[in-house]
Design a protein around this motif. Structure first.
Motif, PDB file in Angstrom:
ATOM      1  N   ALA A  33       0.900  -1.250   0.267  1.00 62.19           N
ATOM      2  CA  ALA A  33       0.238  -0.162   0.027  1.00 62.19           C
ATOM      3  C   ALA A  33       0.961   1.266   0.011  1.00 62.19           C
ATOM      4  O   ALA A  33       0.775   2.545  -1.014  1.00 62.19           O
ATOM      5  N   ARG A  36      -8.779  10.853   2.658  1.00 55.39           N
ATOM      6  CA  ARG A  36      -8.629   9.340   4.096  1.00 55.39           C
ATOM      7  C   ARG A  36      -9.154   8.149   3.999  1.00 55.39           C
ATOM      8  O   ARG A  36      -8.580   7.326   4.961  1.00 55.39           O
ATOM      9  N   SER A  37     -10.981   8.200   3.091  1.00 55.91           N
ATOM     10  CA  SER A  37     -11.253   6.991   3.640  1.00 55.91           C
ATOM     11  C   SER A  37     -10.850   5.649   2.822  1.00 55.91           C
ATOM     12  O   SER A  37     -10.816   4.882   2.925  1.00 55.91           O
ATOM     13  N   VAL A  38      -9.452   6.284   1.770  1.00 52.64           N
ATOM     14  CA  VAL A  38      -8.964   5.338   0.669  1.00 52.64           C
ATOM     15  C   VAL A  38      -7.817   4.761   1.903  1.00 52.64           C
ATOM     16  O   VAL A  38      -7.081   3.499   1.665  1.00 52.64           O
ATOM     17  N   CYS A  39      -7.491   5.907   2.474  1.00 50.04           N
ATOM     18  CA  CYS A  39      -6.144   5.505   3.093  1.00 50.04           C
ATOM     19  C   CYS A  39      -6.531   4.376   4.386  1.00 50.04           C
ATOM     20  O   CYS A  39      -6.155   3.681   4.512  1.00 50.04           O
ATOM     21  N   PHE A  40      -8.243   4.411   5.336  1.00 55.38           N
ATOM     22  CA  PHE A  40      -8.672   3.303   6.082  1.00 55.38           C
ATOM     23  C   PHE A  40      -8.716   2.017   5.545  1.00 55.38           C
ATOM     24  O   PHE A  40      -8.278   1.212   5.845  1.00 55.38           O
ATOM     25  N   MET A  41      -9.126   2.445   3.959  1.00 57.41           N
ATOM     26  CA  MET A  41      -9.218   0.858   3.219  1.00 57.41           C
ATOM     27  C   MET A  41      -8.302   0.034   3.244  1.00 57.41           C
ATOM     28  O   MET A  41      -8.361  -1.364   3.197  1.00 57.41           O
ATOM     29  N   LEU A  42      -7.306   0.888   2.927  1.00 61.44           N
ATOM     30  CA  LEU A  42      -6.111   0.186   2.359  1.00 61.44           C
ATOM     31  C   LEU A  42      -5.478  -0.066   3.544  1.00 61.44           C
ATOM     32  O   LEU A  42      -5.087  -1.705   3.980  1.00 61.44           O
ATOM     33  N   SER A  43      -5.450  -0.198   4.805  1.00 62.06           N
ATOM     34  CA  SER A  43      -5.233  -0.036   5.830  1.00 62.06           C
ATOM     35  C   SER A  43      -6.117  -1.489   6.521  1.00 62.06           C
ATOM     36  O   SER A  43      -5.288  -2.403   7.242  1.00 62.06           O
ATOM     37  N   GLY A  44      -7.104  -1.166   6.100  1.00 60.14           N
ATOM     38  CA  GLY A  44      -7.977  -1.954   6.707  1.00 60.14           C
ATOM     39  C   GLY A  44      -7.685  -3.444   6.002  1.00 60.14           C
ATOM     40  O   GLY A  44      -7.630  -4.394   6.480  1.00 60.14           O
ATOM     41  N   ALA A  45      -7.887  -3.255   4.948  1.00 58.59           N
ATOM     42  CA  ALA A  45      -8.441  -4.595   4.135  1.00 58.59           C
ATOM     43  C   ALA A  45      -6.768  -4.988   4.432  1.00 58.59           C
ATOM     44  O   ALA A  45      -6.648  -5.924   4.117  1.00 58.59           O
ATOM     45  N   SER A  46      -5.220  -4.494   4.990  1.00 62.38           N
ATOM     46  CA  SER A  46      -4.068  -4.958   4.442  1.00 62.38           C
ATOM     47  C   SER A  46      -4.570  -6.378   6.137  1.00 62.38           C
ATOM     48  O   SER A  46      -3.882  -6.513   6.186  1.00 62.38           O
TER      49      SER A  46
END
Length: 316
Positions: free
Chosen positions: A117, A138-148
């Motif tokens: 990511a 912000r939402s994309v960052c949360f999505m990338l970290s959450g998915a990881s």
């Protein structure tokens, strides 16, 4: 894959470094110091990112996640090794061993995905700078970290199936943690199927992560080479050097252990490289991401001056 109470031991014995008694005390001391540096360095990174407004950016949000992972997956293994040495007992319960294995593999997979990511983040920052705030929202960052985190924990469920095997050869693990390959060598069950599953799982995560990272850096280098000024190229490349270093260290050690046939495996070899990615890399990551990063260094000196009530000009 059936579990048998008679043939599976109630506990395992972790050899750790007791097979080299003349070096054991030295190695444990080094382990202890590296663990302290890991906790201190990564906590400092998290605190700086949390409280310094200038570090509230996607790159640093992902970096703070990486620091959390470094603390957690080191804490899954190293404290047990230290406690066993000082308590004079090398045992770990059967259940405790597989819980340790599951969480370690989960955190390791999460780190691999977070590094990917971060490679994508650097691609957007350098190749699409005008669209960076919109793409890396912000939402994309949360999505990338959450998915990881989610994929990392789902990907490691196969470790629980290993606990269903019979372990009748021995209960002595020639490692300082419940290492996957070491456990498979102790099993008297047929491990061929699970070894294929493990290889495929590692290959899928590793290959996909490496592919995304390589593609990202192919575009990054192509974009950097098109920059006319030498100063501009240096500045652009400097934003990637820390991540490139971290990726090289992480993938280099992981691939050397897991993405290779079991026939060429050496448990002593595995134990040596495990020291690198379990203890050394999490210790180095805060230094890798801070020593060459002016924003992090500026935030550190700002926090330091606040703590000491100073008003001197912050070093840039």
């Amino acid at each position: 894959m059936g579990y048998n109470n008679i043939t599976s031991p109630p506990e395992f014995i972790l050899v750790a470094f007791s097979d080299v008694p003349h070096l054991e005390s030295f190695l444990i001391t080094v382990f202890f110091l590296m663990y302290l540096l890991t906790i201190f360095g990564n906590l400092l990174i998290i605190i700086l990112i949390q409280f310094e407004q200038n570090l509230h950016k996607p790159m640093y949000f992902l970096l703070s996640n990486l620091s959390v992972v470094d603390i957690t997956y080191t804490s899954v293994t190293v404290p047990k090794t230290l406690a066993s040495y000082f308590a004079g007992t090398k045992s770990i319960s059967f259940l405790g061993c597989f819980i340790q294995l599951y969480f370690f593999l989960s955190f390791a997979s999460t780190e691999c995905l977070l590094l990917t990511a971060m490679a994508y983040d650097r691609y957007v920052a350098i190749c699409k700078p005008l669209h960076y705030p919109m793409i890396m929202s912000r939402s994309v960052c949360f999505m990338l970290s959450g998915a990881s985190w989610i994929v990392g924990f789902i990907d490691s469920i196969f470790a629980m199936f290993v606990s269903l095997f019979n372990f009748c050869k021995s209960n002595i693990i020639n490692h300082f943690s419940c290492d996957l390959r070491s456990l498979l060598t102790l099993s008297c069950s047929n491990t061929n199927n699970i070894e294929i599953v493990i290889f495929v799982e590692c290959l899928l995560i590793g290959t996909n992560c490496c592919t995304v990272t390589l593609i990202s850096y192919t575009y990054i280098f192509h974009t950097i080479l098109k920059i006319k000024s030498t100063e501009g190229r240096k500045k652009a490349f400097s934003t990637c050097t820390s991540h490139i270093t971290a990726v090289t260290l992480f993938y280099g050690t992981m691939i050397s252990i897991y993405v290779r046939p079991a026939s060429v495996s050496s448990l002593e070899y595995d134990k040596f490289f495990s020291v690198l990615y379990i203890a050394l890399i999490p210790t180095l990551n805060p230094f890798i991401y801070s020593l060459q990063n002016k924003e992090v260094k500026r935030a550190f000196w700002k926090l330091y001056m606040k703590a000491h009530g100073g008003s001197k000009k912050i070093i840039t």
